[in-house]
Design a protein around this motif. Structure first.
Motif, PDB file in Angstrom:
ATOM      1  N   SER A   1       7.967   0.256 -15.423  1.00  0.00           N
ATOM      2  CA  SER A   1       7.421   0.339 -14.027  1.00  0.00           C
ATOM      3  C   SER A   1       7.056  -0.860 -13.309  1.00  0.00           C
ATOM      4  O   SER A   1       7.327  -1.113 -12.265  1.00  0.00           O
ATOM      5  CB  SER A   1       6.203   1.394 -14.222  1.00  0.00           C
ATOM      6  OG  SER A   1       6.657   2.554 -14.627  1.00  0.00           O
ATOM      7  N   VAL A   2       6.677  -1.739 -14.182  1.00  0.00           N
ATOM      8  CA  VAL A   2       6.129  -2.999 -13.636  1.00  0.00           C
ATOM      9  C   VAL A   2       6.652  -4.027 -14.545  1.00  0.00           C
ATOM     10  O   VAL A   2       6.206  -4.076 -15.692  1.00  0.00           O
ATOM     11  CB  VAL A   2       4.626  -3.315 -13.732  1.00  0.00           C
ATOM     12  CG1 VAL A   2       4.096  -4.614 -13.022  1.00  0.00           C
ATOM     13  CG2 VAL A   2       3.954  -2.075 -12.712  1.00  0.00           C
TER      14      VAL A   2
ATOM     15  N   ALA B   1      10.401  -8.172   0.822  1.00  0.00           N
ATOM     16  CA  ALA B   1       9.004  -8.458   0.317  1.00  0.00           C
ATOM     17  C   ALA B   1       8.361  -9.403   1.389  1.00  0.00           C
ATOM     18  O   ALA B   1       7.216  -9.281   1.521  1.00  0.00           O
ATOM     19  CB  ALA B   1       8.918  -8.810  -1.081  1.00  0.00           C
ATOM     20  N   GLY B   2       8.913 -10.432   1.858  1.00  0.00           N
ATOM     21  CA  GLY B   2       8.140 -11.263   2.629  1.00  0.00           C
ATOM     22  C   GLY B   2       7.847 -10.672   3.999  1.00  0.00           C
ATOM     23  O   GLY B   2       7.148 -11.198   4.872  1.00  0.00           O
ATOM     24  N   MET B   3       8.484  -9.401   4.364  1.00  0.00           N
ATOM     25  CA  MET B   3       8.084  -8.841   5.704  1.00  0.00           C
ATOM     26  C   MET B   3       6.720  -8.315   5.711  1.00  0.00           C
ATOM     27  O   MET B   3       6.208  -7.719   6.815  1.00  0.00           O
ATOM     28  CB  MET B   3       9.066  -7.916   5.996  1.00  0.00           C
ATOM     29  CG  MET B   3      10.436  -8.554   5.990  1.00  0.00           C
ATOM     30  SD  MET B   3      11.749  -7.464   6.483  1.00  0.00           S
ATOM     31  CE  MET B   3      11.104  -6.972   8.312  1.00  0.00           C
ATOM     32  N   ALA B   4       6.289  -7.878   4.366  1.00  0.00           N
ATOM     33  CA  ALA B   4       5.112  -6.950   4.304  1.00  0.00           C
ATOM     34  C   ALA B   4       3.859  -7.591   5.106  1.00  0.00           C
ATOM     35  O   ALA B   4       3.372  -8.845   4.795  1.00  0.00           O
ATOM     36  CB  ALA B   4       4.676  -6.743   3.093  1.00  0.00           C
TER      37      ALA B   4
ATOM     38  N   GLU C   1       6.302  -6.713  -3.635  1.00  0.00           N
ATOM     39  CA  GLU C   1       7.405  -7.241  -4.514  1.00  0.00           C
ATOM     40  C   GLU C   1       7.781  -6.070  -5.465  1.00  0.00           C
ATOM     41  O   GLU C   1       8.793  -5.884  -5.684  1.00  0.00           O
ATOM     42  CB  GLU C   1       7.100  -8.609  -5.092  1.00  0.00           C
ATOM     43  CG  GLU C   1       7.049  -9.536  -4.183  1.00  0.00           C
ATOM     44  CD  GLU C   1       6.431 -10.935  -4.628  1.00  0.00           C
ATOM     45  OE1 GLU C   1       6.558 -12.086  -4.510  1.00  0.00           O
ATOM     46  OE2 GLU C   1       5.639 -10.686  -5.909  1.00  0.00           O
ATOM     47  N   LEU C   2       6.655  -5.383  -5.962  1.00  0.00           N
ATOM     48  CA  LEU C   2       7.018  -4.115  -6.775  1.00  0.00           C
ATOM     49  C   LEU C   2       7.710  -3.093  -6.004  1.00  0.00           C
ATOM     50  O   LEU C   2       8.746  -2.496  -6.593  1.00  0.00           O
ATOM     51  CB  LEU C   2       5.902  -3.716  -7.343  1.00  0.00           C
ATOM     52  CG  LEU C   2       5.841  -2.619  -8.380  1.00  0.00           C
ATOM     53  CD1 LEU C   2       6.729  -2.800  -9.616  1.00  0.00           C
ATOM     54  CD2 LEU C   2       4.352  -2.269  -8.885  1.00  0.00           C
TER      55      LEU C   2
ATOM     56  N   ALA D   1       0.768  -1.357   0.029  1.00  0.00           N
ATOM     57  CA  ALA D   1      -0.123  -0.179  -0.120  1.00  0.00           C
ATOM     58  C   ALA D   1       0.877   1.454   0.076  1.00  0.00           C
ATOM     59  O   ALA D   1       0.494   2.356  -0.365  1.00  0.00           O
ATOM     60  CB  ALA D   1      -0.803  -0.025   1.011  1.00  0.00           C
ATOM     61  N   ALA D   2       2.193   1.079   0.292  1.00  0.00           N
ATOM     62  CA  ALA D   2       3.036   2.213   0.497  1.00  0.00           C
ATOM     63  C   ALA D   2       3.136   2.830  -1.107  1.00  0.00           C
ATOM     64  O   ALA D   2       3.634   4.025  -1.244  1.00  0.00           O
ATOM     65  CB  ALA D   2       4.390   1.877   0.954  1.00  0.00           C
ATOM     66  N   LEU D   3       2.967   2.199  -2.106  1.00  0.00           N
ATOM     67  CA  LEU D   3       3.232   2.534  -3.393  1.00  0.00           C
ATOM     68  C   LEU D   3       2.277   3.508  -3.777  1.00  0.00           C
ATOM     69  O   LEU D   3       2.262   4.497  -4.534  1.00  0.00           O
ATOM     70  CB  LEU D   3       2.777   1.394  -4.038  1.00  0.00           C
ATOM     71  CG  LEU D   3       3.766   0.338  -4.472  1.00  0.00           C
ATOM     72  CD1 LEU D   3       3.292  -0.919  -5.250  1.00  0.00           C
ATOM     73  CD2 LEU D   3       5.110   0.779  -5.308  1.00  0.00           C
TER      74      LEU D   3
END
Length: 301
Positions: free
Chosen positions: A232-233, A200-203, A188-189, A38-40
């Protein structure tokens, strides 16, 4: 200046740089552990105009959220039995960025609801995955109150909003689902941009896409669109999403299209073909389609 003083200054600069680096890394880890992908959706954006462009066929409509806020969307009614397409913008996107796509849909008789997320606030915490999902539900509640749901509804999401669309598709059962440039997960993005994939696994709330497909697959036809020049992706993420999705599904990998110009370079034509029930992409598009759902039904009541 004495050599010793110069050496001490260099050490001080290096120490300050290391401290700043540790603080930035710690901030990233805390962000991922708290809200993940969600930080994205939290970064500066250009102002989004309140009124849609002249001649677009769209009008601004206000609708309430469950927590008492008021959001606005650009909408248009469908023609005849055609469905309405709910568009969930990706990180950093404004309604103005997707106005061309919305106008093309309207010109072809489809209804549109182009949403705009609320301004994120790091102070009040109104920016996490739960808030993003709640705002998507508010848009769908507004449509349901207007009699638009089920076979009259198509959900389209861009980039990391794919996770929101998958959740809404599971909850609301639309006629079809479209994911444009989807990542495997928002987390992961996010960490991929800093080459810190192990984080990424910490999210706690990663805006998962592939994992949602495994747990709650959509019970409707799916279209995955991705530009092969997307920086971008990564297109590899879109392919992973497509491979994880169940049938019926269709994909358009558009050569020469990036992230921002996906719709201008063939994405819109591929979307219209899918909505019309055509099995293949428009003959003028230079696309690759590794798998197609045979006999994909037309999206209509």
């Amino acid at each position: 200046m004495a050599a010793g003083a110069v050496t001490n200054m260099v050490y001080m600069v290096v120490l300050i740089a290391l401290v700043i680096g540790v603080l930035l890394l710690g901030s990233l880890v805390m962000t991922l552990s708290r809200e993940g992908g969600a930080a994205l959706f939290v970064h500066p954006r250009l102002p989004d105009p309140g009124a849609p462009p002249d001649g677009s066929g769209l009008r601004a409509v206000a609708y309430p959220t469950a927590d008492g806020a008021t959001l606005t969307a650009w909408t248009a009614e469908p023609t005849g039995a055609r469905p309405l397409v709910l568009i969930l913008a990706g990180p950093g996107q404004r309604r103005a960025d997707l106005a061309g796509l919305a106008s093309a849909l309207v010109a072809n008789g489809y209804g549109v609801m182009l949403t705009c997320r609320r301004p994120a606030s790091l102070i009040t915490g109104e920016w996490g995955e739960a808030a993003l999902l709640a705002d998507a539900r508010a848009a769908l509640d507004h449509l349901t109150a207007r009699g638009v749901s089920g076979s009259r509804l198509v959900i389209l999401a861009v980039s990391a909003a794919a996770a929101l669309a998958l959740q809404m598709a599971w909850e609301r059962r639309p006629a079809a689902l479209v994911l444009a440039a989807p990542p495997t997960s928002g987390a992961e993005l996010l960490v991929g941009r800093w080459h810190l994939a192990p984080l990424a696994g910490m999210a706690a709330n990663p805006l998962a896409v592939v994992r949602r497909l495994a747990v709650a697959p959509p019970a409707c036809p799916l279209l995955v669109l991705h530009g092969l020049a997307d920086r971008s992706v990564p297109p590899a993420m879109g392919r992973a999403v497509f491979q994880a999705a169940p049938e019926p599904k269709q994909a358009a990998w558009i050569k020469g299209a990036g992230h921002a110009d996906l719709w201008d370079k063939g994405g819109t034509d591929a979307l219209l073909d899918f909505l019309a029930g055509r099995k293949g992409p428009a003959t003028t598009l230079e696309q690759e389609a590794p798998r197609r759902a045979p006999g994909l039904p037309a999206v209509r009541p």
